[in-house]
Design an enzyme around this catalytic site. Sequence first.
Site, mmCIF file in Angstrom:
data_model
loop_
_atom_site.group_PDB
_atom_site.id
_atom_site.type_symbol
_atom_site.label_atom_id
_atom_site.label_comp_id
_atom_site.label_asym_id
_atom_site.label_seq_id
_atom_site.Cartn_x
_atom_site.Cartn_y
_atom_site.Cartn_z
ATOM 1 N N ASP A 308 0.307 -1.268 -10.295
ATOM 2 C CA ASP A 308 1.711 -1.639 -10.205
ATOM 3 C C ASP A 308 1.913 -2.868 -11.102
ATOM 4 O OD1 ASP A 308 4.369 -1.770 -9.181
ATOM 5 O OD2 ASP A 308 3.714 -3.415 -7.898
ATOM 6 N N ASP A 506 0.732 -4.325 -4.538
ATOM 7 C CA ASP A 506 0.880 -5.388 -3.546
ATOM 8 C C ASP A 506 2.130 -5.263 -2.690
ATOM 9 O OD1 ASP A 506 2.885 -6.143 -5.362
ATOM 10 O OD2 ASP A 506 2.627 -8.260 -4.840
ATOM 11 N N ASP A 510 4.225 0.385 -2.638
ATOM 12 C CA ASP A 510 2.954 0.888 -3.157
ATOM 13 C C ASP A 510 2.107 1.552 -2.080
ATOM 14 O OD1 ASP A 510 3.446 -0.165 -5.740
ATOM 15 O OD2 ASP A 510 2.815 -2.143 -5.058
#
Length: 714
Positions: A308, A506, A510
């Site tokens: 990400d 994080d 996600d």
Amino acid sequence: MGWVRRHGVTLFAASSTGLLAAGVLAWLLHGGTVADVLWAAAAVLGLGYSLWLLGAALRRREPSVDVVAVLALAGALAVGEPFAGAMIAVMLGTGRLLEARADARARRDLSMLVQRAPGTARRRVGDAVVEVPVDAIAVGDRVVVAAGEVVPADGHLLTRAVLDESALTGEALPVEREVGEDVRSGVVNAGGPAELLATTTAAHSTYAAVVRLVEQAQASSARFVRLADRLAVVFVPAALALAAIAWAWSGDAVRAVAVLVVATPCPLLLAAPIAIMSGLSRSARAGVIIKGGGALERLADGRVVLFDKTGTLTVGRPQVTGVVAGEDVPAAEVLRLAASLDQLSAHPLAAGIVTAGAVGDVPLPLPDEVEEVAGYGIQGRVAGRAVRLGKLAFIAGDEPPAWALRVRRRAESDGSLAVYVGIDGRPAGAVLLQDPIRPDARRMVRALRASGIGRVVLLTGDRADVADAVGHLVGVDAVLADHDPGAKLAAVQRESAAAPTIMVGDGINDAPALAVAGAGVALAARGATASSEAADVVLTVDRVDALADAILIVQRARRIAWWAVGVGMAASLAAMAVAALGFLPPAAGALAQELIDVLAIAIALVAVLPARTHTVTLSSDDVATAQRLRAEHEAVLPVVEEIRTVADRLSTARPDLGPARRLAQRVQDEVLPHEASDEAVLVPLVERALDSTEVTAALSRTHAEIAHRVARLR
């Protein structure tokens, strides 16, 4: 009874070893009968212990290879080989004892995290400080942390603090934190008393999440360990068959007993768990909590890594990248007043502005008459001056000054956020903020490739232009932008169909992708989220390059486990063949198997020892030097920022070169000495740390180019 249960392995090992040694002494003194009785007693003790282990496994409905030990001990007693029986008992006891001690050593780093969790906290109530149970801390409480105490809950600092963050980050040196910075539970106050505003309860804090992760890591076993169990179960009937063949072929039951004596698969049963737990322990020491051996296996298998963007490859917190002054107020004063007003703001950008403004020993004044204007900004009074922060229309109305329009264009081109500042009713400046790329991100990508990762993908919900810029700077192979959680999940599934995957993120969005990946890695340095619950691996340090270190550690641990098992089992099989041919009597076989066990466990314990990682460790002197140079770098940043401001104000119609001349003198007096210091001190430091002169070539060229450009201004 509890004491016996805790120390049962030690008692059994000591008793069996004592009986064996006493029998050897009696035999040396020509007391053969007494020696046989002592050895037989040790064998009976070992038989009873083996039967207890076998019964416990049967109650758990688990297969057990202790049946080999039971048959070997019973056979030794039946054929009149009490010494061999005593040796088997000692082998069983010392093997279990070595396993327990090695396991305890490997778990020590994990357990220390759990044991140091605070039980009480100091809460400020009015002018008094009251000690309360840590569970009584609520969001919004003012918590006082005395010197040497562990921070009980996450929060924002209300005073400056010096913190020992080694338990969470592995960083040995204390870290200075300024007012407004976030502080995580579990760190130790290494300075004077500090005060913070709690943003979580103790139960939902960073440290509580780490403790839960540690407990999960200790509770599960690796696929490799489970495979070892299955292989050992297959090994049992093979050993029994070979013993039966040896007996039938020779007609001598002693040969069958000799085969069983050397058939105990201790290398397989003991070495694999020790190596895997050692990998978990070393990873925890590096700030990476792996939720058990199964997760360790999947992390070691990974060949594709998907990241990400926000909070993973970028810092995840807006930071001030520039301050633009208007016509009358200096940039430093613009930032100071903006930071003072933002101390009482809950806006996500406020923390970054306060942190940038709270530099130095002069505290920020507290604002009065503060008012949030929804959708526009915040206003109040600071040191008697009316201050506004927010959108350009809120500060300048319908006719913004030219410099403000230039700031807006700059923010749009840079992908920055601009917060405009008004002082005493006039537009005075702007503060620019960005979510910068982590300084260790590109190095981490290179380290992952060196660890065997073949493909690196940036997977984000951000728009394509921003994602492409980050991906290019970091060095990924592909960029997948504009992906919502469902699209992220599908992308991970597609990549997983081609190769084992590792997903790193994080945020809450996600969590689905982390759960479906081969190994999910969550960054939880700033607190627990749904991502850390869904992940297999959690980074408790605010550094993504720790992931590359963890992959090296787990790959090494698994490699050592295979070596230990392979060497031990090969030696056991060879000894079984020799025993079946009649060249290895039971007593000698017991001695040989003891040596094989010790060898396998010794190989497995190599995984505990330090080994090569990607992270470079600096000496305390080099760290202090680097910190000093960084402070000098930050001190000259306003001068660098002024170059853009002065350039924007230049006009070809009626140029005023006075500001440009003054700026050129400042660059000469302030920037060039810093660049020279970097070249003389920083470059050699980096070359020593990385053991290479090539890595600093670009840096040296930059220093030379800066000096050349400044010389042309004279």
